[in-house]
Design a protein around this motif. Structure first.
Motif, PDB file in Angstrom:
ATOM      1  N   ARG A  25      63.556  82.943  51.099  1.00 27.64           N
ATOM      2  CA  ARG A  25      62.291  82.189  51.065  1.00 27.64           C
ATOM      3  C   ARG A  25      62.468  80.677  51.005  1.00 27.64           C
ATOM      4  O   ARG A  25      61.581  79.954  50.581  1.00 27.64           O
ATOM      5  CB  ARG A  25      61.452  82.658  49.861  1.00 27.64           C
ATOM      6  CG  ARG A  25      61.232  84.165  49.909  1.00 27.64           C
ATOM      7  CD  ARG A  25      60.337  84.700  48.824  1.00 27.64           C
ATOM      8  NE  ARG A  25      60.550  86.128  48.686  1.00 27.64           N
ATOM      9  CZ  ARG A  25      60.018  87.068  49.473  1.00 27.64           C
ATOM     10  NH1 ARG A  25      59.199  86.721  50.445  1.00 27.64           N
ATOM     11  NH2 ARG A  25      60.282  88.342  49.301  1.00 27.64           N
ATOM     12  N   SER A  62      71.483  88.388  54.740  1.00 19.13           N
ATOM     13  CA  SER A  62      70.548  89.526  54.560  1.00 19.13           C
ATOM     14  C   SER A  62      71.005  90.446  53.440  1.00 19.13           C
ATOM     15  O   SER A  62      70.187  91.136  52.845  1.00 19.13           O
ATOM     16  CB  SER A  62      70.346  90.421  55.791  1.00 19.13           C
ATOM     17  OG  SER A  62      69.970  89.709  56.908  1.00 19.13           O
ATOM     18  N   ILE A  69      71.774  91.202  49.994  1.00 17.32           N
ATOM     19  CA  ILE A  69      71.329  90.483  48.800  1.00 17.32           C
ATOM     20  C   ILE A  69      72.503  90.002  47.951  1.00 17.32           C
ATOM     21  O   ILE A  69      73.414  90.774  47.659  1.00 17.32           O
ATOM     22  CB  ILE A  69      70.412  91.403  47.948  1.00 17.32           C
ATOM     23  CG1 ILE A  69      69.136  91.765  48.726  1.00 17.32           C
ATOM     24  CG2 ILE A  69      70.065  90.789  46.603  1.00 17.32           C
ATOM     25  CD1 ILE A  69      68.254  90.620  49.100  1.00 17.32           C
ATOM     26  N   GLY A 125      65.784  90.258  42.065  1.00 19.50           N
ATOM     27  CA  GLY A 125      66.486  91.484  42.438  1.00 19.50           C
ATOM     28  C   GLY A 125      67.981  91.256  42.607  1.00 19.50           C
ATOM     29  O   GLY A 125      68.796  92.144  42.304  1.00 19.50           O
ATOM     30  N   ALA A 126      68.345  90.068  43.046  1.00 19.06           N
ATOM     31  CA  ALA A 126      69.762  89.766  43.301  1.00 19.06           C
ATOM     32  C   ALA A 126      70.585  89.777  42.017  1.00 19.06           C
ATOM     33  O   ALA A 126      71.814  89.925  42.065  1.00 19.06           O
ATOM     34  CB  ALA A 126      69.884  88.410  43.992  1.00 19.06           C
ATOM     35  N   ASN A 130      60.194  86.039  41.183  1.00 22.47           N
ATOM     36  CA  ASN A 130      58.820  86.290  41.653  1.00 22.47           C
ATOM     37  C   ASN A 130      58.347  87.676  41.214  1.00 22.47           C
ATOM     38  O   ASN A 130      57.345  88.179  41.682  1.00 22.47           O
ATOM     39  CB  ASN A 130      58.710  86.088  43.168  1.00 22.47           C
ATOM     40  CG  ASN A 130      59.544  87.079  43.956  1.00 22.47           C
ATOM     41  OD1 ASN A 130      60.011  88.102  43.423  1.00 22.47           O
ATOM     42  ND2 ASN A 130      59.736  86.824  45.231  1.00 22.47           N
ATOM     43  N   PHE A 178      59.190  90.688  41.636  1.00 20.42           N
ATOM     44  CA  PHE A 178      59.359  91.907  42.428  1.00 20.42           C
ATOM     45  C   PHE A 178      60.560  91.784  43.353  1.00 20.42           C
ATOM     46  O   PHE A 178      60.810  90.715  43.901  1.00 20.42           O
ATOM     47  CB  PHE A 178      58.116  92.200  43.292  1.00 20.42           C
ATOM     48  CG  PHE A 178      56.994  92.799  42.502  1.00 20.42           C
ATOM     49  CD1 PHE A 178      56.926  94.167  42.294  1.00 20.42           C
ATOM     50  CD2 PHE A 178      56.038  91.986  41.922  1.00 20.42           C
ATOM     51  CE1 PHE A 178      55.912  94.721  41.527  1.00 20.42           C
ATOM     52  CE2 PHE A 178      55.019  92.527  41.152  1.00 20.42           C
ATOM     53  CZ  PHE A 178      54.948  93.906  40.960  1.00 20.42           C
TER      54      PHE A 178
HETATM   55  C1  LIG Z   1      72.855  94.615  48.858  1.00 18.98           C
HETATM   56  C2  LIG Z   1      71.454  94.885  49.357  1.00 18.98           C
HETATM   57  N1  LIG Z   1      70.731  95.869  48.787  1.00 18.98           N
HETATM   58  C3  LIG Z   1      69.475  96.109  49.221  1.00 18.98           C
HETATM   59  C4  LIG Z   1      68.935  95.369  50.234  1.00 18.98           C
HETATM   60  C5  LIG Z   1      67.514  95.628  50.697  1.00 18.98           C
HETATM   61  N2  LIG Z   1      66.660  94.530  50.231  1.00 18.98           N
HETATM   62  C6  LIG Z   1      66.279  93.534  51.046  1.00 18.98           C
HETATM   63  S1  LIG Z   1      65.346  92.400  50.269  1.00 18.98           S
HETATM   64  C7  LIG Z   1      65.442  93.249  48.803  1.00 18.98           C
HETATM   65  C8  LIG Z   1      64.763  92.731  47.562  1.00 18.98           C
HETATM   66  C9  LIG Z   1      65.207  91.387  47.173  1.00 18.98           C
HETATM   67  O1  LIG Z   1      64.509  90.998  46.038  1.00 18.98           O
HETATM   68  P1  LIG Z   1      64.792  89.670  45.279  1.00 18.98           P
HETATM   69  O2  LIG Z   1      66.253  89.432  45.174  1.00 18.98           O
HETATM   70  O3  LIG Z   1      64.009  89.712  44.020  1.00 18.98           O
HETATM   71  O4  LIG Z   1      64.231  88.526  46.252  1.00 18.98           O
HETATM   72  P2  LIG Z   1      62.747  88.351  46.845  1.00 18.98           P
HETATM   73  O5  LIG Z   1      62.796  88.989  48.213  1.00 18.98           O
HETATM   74  O6  LIG Z   1      61.784  89.000  45.924  1.00 18.98           O
HETATM   75  O7  LIG Z   1      62.556  86.889  46.953  1.00 18.98           O
HETATM   76  C10 LIG Z   1      66.198  94.394  48.937  1.00 18.98           C
HETATM   77  C11 LIG Z   1      66.457  95.360  47.860  1.00 18.98           C
HETATM   78  C12 LIG Z   1      69.731  94.352  50.807  1.00 18.98           C
HETATM   79  N3  LIG Z   1      69.264  93.574  51.795  1.00 18.98           N
HETATM   80  N4  LIG Z   1      70.981  94.116  50.350  1.00 18.98           N
END
Ligand SMILES: Cc1ncc(C[n+]2csc(CCOP(=O)(O)OP(=O)(O)O)c2C)c(N)n1
Length: 355
Positions: free
Chosen positions: A88, A136, A138, A168-169, A196, A198
């Protein structure tokens, strides 16, 4: 059982009472620039989502509601610093002078795209602005950022790296690897976590059992700062402090910018299926642009005419960039193997029919 660590307090500026004799905390032009950059991101994101809905780009990840976290932090880095973004932070690239036509071309993925259409949309990269595409996958950008910061430190380059991530990261192994290495080696890196709340459909409560994200820095031996991510001045000041510490050799900082993902995870998601959208409406009332307008207006730095002119200018520039990029040819098939092999393997040459 030992008590859980307590989160650092939430740092806020916009609604905090200012000392009576205090002047502007930044020059007026910089305060206005922050607003202009945030509104520009809001306008561009809206139009890019429309392009996706019209089938003209394949995917898009919005920063809507998170503009203060993106711009407030991005603005704190110098041109010589290196930015390792997540999904983002396209607004940081724009802030650093990334041209709109390259921004659009990256999303379209045609011959105007510096990356030759090899990445998904929103994976901007341009060495002229020291902006490195994320992968891509994470959190992979985090060890990259720490490695680049360590390289700069070893070379005695006066460079700080920005490592962006989502909440999530923090559950990925690469987060631990990067945080641990940065802490041990005092790497000049600033981790900026846009919490954020989620990760696609996974809420923050299911992401971590700790008291927020900033607190995690303590375990790695450096400072974690929790900041109101919808307060652009709070984000800006916290990031400036962290960048100054890193530049002075005092090592890394983890900034948790507490914000809210107002829309879907991306253009391919419907958040109403997994969360209570009344909460999203509440966050809309804490909109970072509205809050900053309310701070700027009484200081004579914002009015409706300024709003209109920034939005109009952004729309006009974007329309022009879209028109220019959509007239460009697709990427040449031969680029599939460019920069990949010293010598293109025979079977690929045969498959490529003329590659
Ligand atoms: C290692 C890995 N696991 C799962 C995914 C699938 N995936 C793509 S975006 C995402 C969520 C990311 O969330 P966050 O880190 O909170 O960032 P946001 O998109 O909310 O800004 C996931 C699980 C991925 N791309 N890479």
């Amino acid at each position: 059982m030992s008590a859980a660590l307590v989160s650092p307090p939430l740092y806020q500026v916009l609604e905090a009472p200012a000392p009576a004799d205090s002047g502007l905390p930044l020059p007026a032009e910089e305060l206005k620039l922050l607003y202009r950059a945030m509104l520009r991101v809001r306008v561009i994101d809206g139009r890019m989502l429309n392009l996706q809905r019209q089938g003209r780009i394949g995917f898009y990840g919005l920063a809507t509601g998170e503009e203060a976290a993106v711009i407030g932090s991005g603005h704190a880095f110098a041109a010589r610093d290196w930015i390792f973004p997540a999904l983002r932070q396209g607004g940081v690239a724009l802030l650093r002078g990334y041209p709109l036509d390259l921004f659009v071309a990256q999303c379209v993925g045609n011959s105007g795209d510096l990356l030759k259409g090899r990445q998904m949309p929103c994976h901007y990269s341009d060495r002229r602005i020291n902006f490195v595409s994320w992968s891509s996958v994470i959190a992979t950008q985090l060890p990259h950022a720490v490695g680049a910061a360590m390289a700069a430190k070893l070379r005695k380059d006066d460079v700080v790296c920005a490592a962006y991530l989502g909440d999530g990261a923090t559950s990925a192994g690469d987060f631990h690897t990067a945080m641990n290495f940065a802490g041990v080696w005092r790497a000049p890196v600033v981790f900026i976590c846009q919490n954020n709340q989620f990760a696609i459909s996974v809420p923050i409560e299911r992401q971590t059992a700790s008291a927020g994200i900033a607190v995690k820095a303590q375990a790695y031996g450096f400072e974690g700062v929790r900041v109101d991510g919808n307060d652009v001045l709070a984000v800006s000041f916290a990031t400036r402090d962290a960048v100054a510490r890193a530049r002075a050799g005092a090592g890394p900082t983890l900034i948790e910018a507490v914000t809210y993902r107002r829309g879907g995870h991306s253009s391919s998601d419907d958040p109403a299926r997994y969360r209570d959208e009344r909460v999203s409406e509440e966050w809309a009332r804490r909109d970072p642009l509205l809050r900053y307008q309310r701070w700027l207006a009484p200081r004579g730095l914002w009015d409706a005419a300024l709003e209109e002119s920034i939005a109009e200018e952004a729309k006009t520039q974007l329309d022009e960039a879209i028109r220019k990029v959509e007239a460009m040819a697709p990427v040449e098939r031969a680029t599939l193997v460019e920069d990949v092999y010293a010598e293109v393997p025979r079977q690929l040459k045969e498959q490529g029919d003329g590659i």
